[in-house]
Design an enzyme around this catalytic site. Structure first.
Site, PDB file in Angstrom:
ATOM      1  CE  LYS A  53      -3.690  -2.381   2.126  1.00 62.90           C
ATOM      2  NZ  LYS A  53      -4.356  -2.904   3.355  1.00 62.90           N
ATOM      3  CD  GLN A  97      -3.574  -4.678   6.319  1.00 58.10           C
ATOM      4  OE1 GLN A  97      -3.766  -3.719   5.573  1.00 58.10           O
ATOM      5  NE2 GLN A  97      -4.200  -5.918   5.732  1.00 58.10           N
ATOM      6  CG  ASP A 120     -10.232  -0.526   4.883  1.00 58.96           C
ATOM      7  OD1 ASP A 120     -10.067  -1.064   3.908  1.00 58.96           O
ATOM      8  OD2 ASP A 120      -9.752  -0.648   5.796  1.00 58.96           O
TER       9      ASP A 120
HETATM   10  N1  GUN Z   1      -6.883  -6.968   5.967  1.00 57.02           N
HETATM   11  C1  GUN Z   1      -7.200  -7.861   4.719  1.00 57.02           C
HETATM   12  N2  GUN Z   1      -7.958  -7.104   3.936  1.00 57.02           N
HETATM   13  C2  GUN Z   1      -8.353  -5.902   4.512  1.00 57.02           C
HETATM   14  C3  GUN Z   1      -8.783  -4.744   3.902  1.00 57.02           C
HETATM   15  O1  GUN Z   1      -9.582  -4.511   2.820  1.00 57.02           O
HETATM   16  N3  GUN Z   1      -8.561  -3.638   4.594  1.00 57.02           N
HETATM   17  C4  GUN Z   1      -8.138  -3.678   5.783  1.00 57.02           C
HETATM   18  N4  GUN Z   1      -8.117  -2.454   6.670  1.00 57.02           N
HETATM   19  N5  GUN Z   1      -7.584  -4.702   6.461  1.00 57.02           N
HETATM   20  C5  GUN Z   1      -7.565  -6.086   5.656  1.00 57.02           C
END
Ligand code: GUN
Length: 284
Positions: A53, A97, A120
């Site tokens: 990211k 995350q 998100d």
């Molecule tokens: N962990 C796995 N996929 C995601 C996601 O799309 N967003 C977040 N915040 N954590 C994750």
């Protein structure tokens, strides 16, 4: 043989357009959008996602702020950091995350992020907006799938759409987005009776259950568009999806590979949401 839906190609196209939008944004506003990502603990998969990211943000010219906490961090310290980021004008998007260590409530953490910075789209306010169909952000994975379907000219209107999996992150929002495009949508899950009878009806089949090679050729109608959200690691170390790719691609019309299908789109949609958040925040 089915046509391969190439997530890397579509992702590169969308990122090009995000890069030029970020450049334009900077010219108009004198700063670039910023994304803060919080990582708690040392889950190796999460660390890889967070690193990717960060790299992706820099590639499209955005600022990226990575905040890491030890796995024993208290819930209060984490919530206080979110409060600080909510107030920080340089930060337009916040992502924590998941999964989090067991002593921290994911619900409390998600609810603490300002809905305006919730890139998100997990906050109940944003989930509610999606349900109504009047939203600012979409959760990244379903949003990426909609982009793939659009890029490959897959018409959704009036089509039988079947989603396997009912998670808050993928299955439920996916069903709403397909419904929003006038698909006839069925959501299947572990308690569904005669799953094959349902999946055989699908013109568009989205699979998000996290079980390696679960969907086999006999479960898929000839000419179906198959979207595989799964990423599973086999004992031999190879990655595979929830769909038995080799056999299903002999009956499907279009199919996403794993890796290289849905995966690359997810971070791209996060970048898009961060830009949207920044644009919304300057209007306020
Ligand atoms: N962990 C796995 N996929 C995601 C996601 O799309 N967003 C977040 N915040 N954590 C994750």
């Amino acid at each position: 043989m089915a046509e391969i839906i190439d997530g890397k190609l579509v992702s590169a196209e969308v990122r090009k357009s995000i890069l030029s939008s970020v450049t334009e944004f900077k010219e108009e506003n004198g700063f670039v959008p910023g994304l803060a990502v919080i990582l708690v603990g040392d889950n190796p998969a999460s660390a890889v996602y967070v690193r990717n990211k960060h790299k992706a943000c820099l590639e499209v010219g955005m600022n990226s702020y990575e905040i890491t906490f030890d796995k024993n961090v208290s819930e209060d310290v984490l919530l206080a950091k979110i409060d600080e980021l909510n107030q920080d004008e340089k930060v337009n998007g916040i992502l924590v995350q998941l999964p989090l260590p067991e002593h921290i409530s994911e619900e409390k953490v998600i609810n603490r992020i300002s809905p305006d910075k919730d890139v998100d789209a997990f906050h109940p306010v944003n989930v509610g907006k999606i349900l109504i169909g009047n939203y600012d952000f979409l959760p990244c994975t379903p949003a990426g799938i909609m982009e793939l379907l659009k890029f490959y000219n897959v018409d959704i209107k009036g089509k039988e759409c079947v989603v396997i999996g009912r998670s808050n992150i993928v299955g439920k929002p996916m069903a709403l987005l397909l419904l929003g495009e006038n698909g006839t949508v069925t959501v299947c899950h572990s308690k569904t009776k005669d799953l094959k009878e349902v999946t055989k009806r699908a013109d568009i089949l989205v699979v998000a259950i996290g079980r390696a090679n679960f969907v086999t050729k006999d479960m898929v109608k000839e000419g179906c568009v198959v979207i595989d959200v799964g990423i599973n690691r086999l004992e031999n170390g190879k990655l595979c999806g929830d769909v038995a790719f080799d056999e299903v691609s002999s009956v499907a019309d279009k199919i996403t590979p794993v890796p290289g299908g849905v995966g690359p789109m997810t971070i791209t949609m996060l970048l898009k949401n961060t830009l949207t958040a920044a644009k919304k925040q300057i209007k306020k």
